[in-house]
Design a protein around this motif. Structure first.
Motif, PDB file in Angstrom:
ATOM      1  N   GLY A  98      39.229  46.592  48.279  1.00  0.00           N
ATOM      2  CA  GLY A  98      39.218  46.377  49.720  1.00  0.00           C
ATOM      3  C   GLY A  98      37.878  46.633  50.371  1.00  0.00           C
ATOM      4  N   ARG A  99      36.815  46.612  49.586  1.00  0.00           N
ATOM      5  CA  ARG A  99      35.475  46.777  50.152  1.00  0.00           C
ATOM      6  C   ARG A  99      34.909  45.470  50.670  1.00  0.00           C
ATOM      7  NH1 ARG A  99      31.999  48.036  46.380  1.00  0.00           N
ATOM      8  NH2 ARG A  99      33.344  48.095  44.546  1.00  0.00           N
ATOM      9  N   LEU A 100      35.641  44.397  50.483  1.00  0.00           N
ATOM     10  CA  LEU A 100      35.376  43.111  51.117  1.00  0.00           C
ATOM     11  C   LEU A 100      36.699  42.586  51.663  1.00  0.00           C
ATOM     12  CD1 LEU A 100      33.124  41.318  48.461  1.00  0.00           C
ATOM     13  CD2 LEU A 100      32.383  42.155  50.700  1.00  0.00           C
ATOM     14  N   PHE A 101      36.637  41.836  52.747  1.00  0.00           N
ATOM     15  CA  PHE A 101      37.870  41.274  53.296  1.00  0.00           C
ATOM     16  C   PHE A 101      38.431  40.199  52.379  1.00  0.00           C
ATOM     17  CE2 PHE A 101      40.321  38.322  55.861  1.00  0.00           C
ATOM     18  CZ  PHE A 101      41.161  39.179  56.568  1.00  0.00           C
ATOM     19  N   GLY A 102      37.542  39.375  51.836  1.00  0.00           N
ATOM     20  CA  GLY A 102      38.034  38.300  50.991  1.00  0.00           C
ATOM     21  C   GLY A 102      36.905  37.491  50.389  1.00  0.00           C
ATOM     22  N   ALA A 103      37.296  36.483  49.615  1.00  0.00           N
ATOM     23  CA  ALA A 103      36.327  35.589  48.982  1.00  0.00           C
ATOM     24  C   ALA A 103      36.945  34.219  48.782  1.00  0.00           C
ATOM     25  CB  ALA A 103      35.852  36.152  47.639  1.00  0.00           C
ATOM     26  N   GLY A 104      36.093  33.196  48.796  1.00  0.00           N
ATOM     27  CA  GLY A 104      36.475  31.839  48.452  1.00  0.00           C
ATOM     28  C   GLY A 104      35.523  31.354  47.380  1.00  0.00           C
ATOM     29  N   LEU A 105      36.033  31.061  46.198  1.00  0.00           N
ATOM     30  CA  LEU A 105      35.182  30.794  45.036  1.00  0.00           C
ATOM     31  C   LEU A 105      35.504  29.434  44.422  1.00  0.00           C
ATOM     32  CD1 LEU A 105      35.559  34.311  43.355  1.00  0.00           C
ATOM     33  CD2 LEU A 105      33.804  33.577  45.002  1.00  0.00           C
ATOM     34  N   ASP A 106      34.487  28.585  44.349  1.00  0.00           N
ATOM     35  CA  ASP A 106      34.634  27.294  43.680  1.00  0.00           C
ATOM     36  C   ASP A 106      33.906  27.272  42.342  1.00  0.00           C
ATOM     37  OD1 ASP A 106      35.432  24.440  43.670  1.00  0.00           O
ATOM     38  OD2 ASP A 106      33.266  24.097  43.739  1.00  0.00           O
ATOM     39  N   VAL A 107      33.065  28.256  42.098  1.00  0.00           N
ATOM     40  CA  VAL A 107      32.281  28.311  40.861  1.00  0.00           C
ATOM     41  C   VAL A 107      32.564  29.623  40.144  1.00  0.00           C
ATOM     42  CG1 VAL A 107      30.475  26.714  41.529  1.00  0.00           C
ATOM     43  CG2 VAL A 107      30.319  29.084  42.255  1.00  0.00           C
ATOM     44  N   TRP A 108      32.515  29.588  38.778  1.00  0.00           N
ATOM     45  CA  TRP A 108      33.111  30.669  38.008  1.00  0.00           C
ATOM     46  C   TRP A 108      32.255  31.136  36.848  1.00  0.00           C
ATOM     47  CZ3 TRP A 108      37.020  33.264  39.988  1.00  0.00           C
ATOM     48  CH2 TRP A 108      37.723  32.669  41.044  1.00  0.00           C
ATOM     49  N   TYR A 109      32.875  31.933  36.002  1.00  0.00           N
ATOM     50  CA  TYR A 109      32.173  32.631  34.924  1.00  0.00           C
ATOM     51  C   TYR A 109      32.607  32.180  33.534  1.00  0.00           C
ATOM     52  CZ  TYR A 109      31.374  35.448  39.040  1.00  0.00           C
ATOM     53  OH  TYR A 109      31.032  35.843  40.313  1.00  0.00           O
ATOM     54  N   ALA A 110      33.735  31.513  33.449  1.00  0.00           N
ATOM     55  CA  ALA A 110      34.222  30.987  32.171  1.00  0.00           C
ATOM     56  C   ALA A 110      34.851  29.624  32.441  1.00  0.00           C
ATOM     57  CB  ALA A 110      35.247  31.925  31.547  1.00  0.00           C
ATOM     58  N   TYR A 111      34.505  28.646  31.591  1.00  0.00           N
ATOM     59  CA  TYR A 111      34.968  27.279  31.782  1.00  0.00           C
ATOM     60  C   TYR A 111      35.629  26.760  30.512  1.00  0.00           C
ATOM     61  CZ  TYR A 111      32.488  26.788  36.217  1.00  0.00           C
ATOM     62  OH  TYR A 111      32.079  26.916  37.525  1.00  0.00           O
ATOM     63  N   PRO A 112      36.585  25.848  30.642  1.00  0.00           N
ATOM     64  CA  PRO A 112      37.159  25.216  29.443  1.00  0.00           C
ATOM     65  C   PRO A 112      36.080  24.504  28.647  1.00  0.00           C
ATOM     66  CG  PRO A 112      38.412  24.638  31.421  1.00  0.00           C
ATOM     67  CD  PRO A 112      37.160  25.305  31.888  1.00  0.00           C
ATOM     68  N   LYS A 113      36.202  24.580  27.336  1.00  0.00           N
ATOM     69  CA  LYS A 113      35.235  23.911  26.463  1.00  0.00           C
ATOM     70  C   LYS A 113      35.738  22.548  25.986  1.00  0.00           C
ATOM     71  CE  LYS A 113      33.016  28.118  24.721  1.00  0.00           C
ATOM     72  NZ  LYS A 113      33.693  29.048  25.626  1.00  0.00           N
ATOM     73  N   SER A 114      36.968  22.220  26.318  1.00  0.00           N
ATOM     74  CA  SER A 114      37.540  20.938  25.908  1.00  0.00           C
ATOM     75  C   SER A 114      38.684  20.590  26.843  1.00  0.00           C
ATOM     76  CB  SER A 114      38.053  21.028  24.464  1.00  0.00           C
ATOM     77  OG  SER A 114      39.172  21.891  24.398  1.00  0.00           O
ATOM     78  N   ALA A 115      39.155  19.354  26.733  1.00  0.00           N
ATOM     79  CA  ALA A 115      40.296  18.930  27.546  1.00  0.00           C
ATOM     80  C   ALA A 115      41.538  19.735  27.198  1.00  0.00           C
ATOM     81  CB  ALA A 115      40.545  17.438  27.336  1.00  0.00           C
TER      82      ALA A 115
END
Length: 324
Positions: free
Chosen positions: A244-261
């Protein structure tokens, strides 16, 4: 007439538009095969193959048909010192729109309230669960390029005060934006109600928002990231949201992505359980995905190629040392 080879043509309507815009100025050929003879000066390719780079002795530029540059691009061009790299920013408007959508959704708690009401739970209406009003608050835009400048315009439209950080503070800026260099970041963060991250990932921006920077934000602040995930350090962001040290976040970019379909339906975007937090709005790196994308891409590429034909200078050059 400037000769251009496009590695991967798009849908028919976009190609019709591109040809019409370039007619009389640019001679276009299309891959994946190479023209014979290969005399193109500009290669439009996201991931150019070695044979394409070697084919034309007249090659002077590679245009990546999106914003940013794929990893390994400059390594691939190491043996071609006269070839420059450029890109287009056709998706800047939809990305900026998504940034504002994420900001509003986080500020108004749209996702948890929607989820509750779908099950018949009206508690949010009657409980002490206020959202955030954005008018009169201050947005800090990190990265004042094609996306960031549009985000600034939209924040102003919401009645927000706007500050921005970019490499060159003295470049042209709108009168309503309070412009700063990066060395002012720590002084700006305590004044920030909405941190809008629009930076690409480079050696200079990697992890630029960490525990120290997050601790300087007010507890009522919202973080929105439409740049690259690694610009904001993963663990400090998660912990601040969870505690709760931030009210919130909106994230479209990340730290882990699928490597295949096959992995696309079962890959968590982080080592930390952001999905368990009600104060996070999650988007699967699709800010620029709009129905108009092919036509926007064709329009922006045509403008770039025509400018090159008319002036000899190709816009949107990417500097290897900066990465953008």
């Amino acid at each position: 007439m400037t000769k251009v080879h496009i590695q991967n043509p798009w849908e028919d309507s976009a190609m019709v538009l591109l040809r019409a815009r370039c007619e009389g100025k640019v001679l276009l050929t299309f891959g994946p095969g190479l023209p014979d003879p290969a005399e193109f000066e500009v290669l439009v390719a996201g991931r150019p193959r070695a044979e394409e780079l070697k084919a034309s002795p007249r090659l002077r530029a590679v245009v990546v048909p999106w914003s940013g540059v794929p990893s390994g691009m400059f390594e691939a061009l190491a043996g071609f010192p006269g070839v420059t790299v450029h890109n287009i920013h056709h998706n800047a408007q939809p990305v900026a729109e998504t940034a504002i959508a994420l900001l509003l959704a986080a500020a108004k708690k749209v996702v948890p309230f929607d989820r509750a009401l779908r099950s018949g739970d009206w508690s949010a209406r009657y409980g002490d669960n206020p959202s955030v009003m954005l008018a009169g608050k201050t947005a800090l835009v990190l990265g004042f390029g094609s996306v960031g400048s549009r985000v600034a315009d939209m924040c102003r439209g919401l009645g927000m005060k706007v500050m921005a950080v970019r490499r060159n503070r003295d470049r042209h800026r709108p009168d309503f934006v309070e412009m700063h260099c990066l060395d002012s970041l720590h002084a700006l963060l305590p004044r920030t109600d909405a941190l809008m991250v629009c930076l690409p990932r480079t050696a200079a921006t990697e992890g630029i928002i960490g525990d120290k920077e997050i601790s300087l934000l007010p507890r009522s602040a919202i973080v929105v990231n439409v740049g690259r995930g690694s610009v904001v350090q993963e663990e400090p962001l998660f912990n601040a949201l969870k505690e709760g040290r931030l009210f919130g976040a909106g994230l479209d970019v990340w730290y882990a992505y699928p490597k295949s379909a096959d992995e696309a339906k079962d890959t968590r975007p982080s080592a930390f359980p952001f999905h368990e937090l009600d104060n996070v709005v999650m988007s699967p790196h699709r800010a620029g995905h709009v129905e108009e994308d092919p036509m926007l891409r064709a329009e922006h590429l045509a403008d770039l190629l025509c400018a090159a034909a008319e002036t000899g200078e190709i816009p949107n050059r990417v500097e290897p040392e900066d990465g953008y």
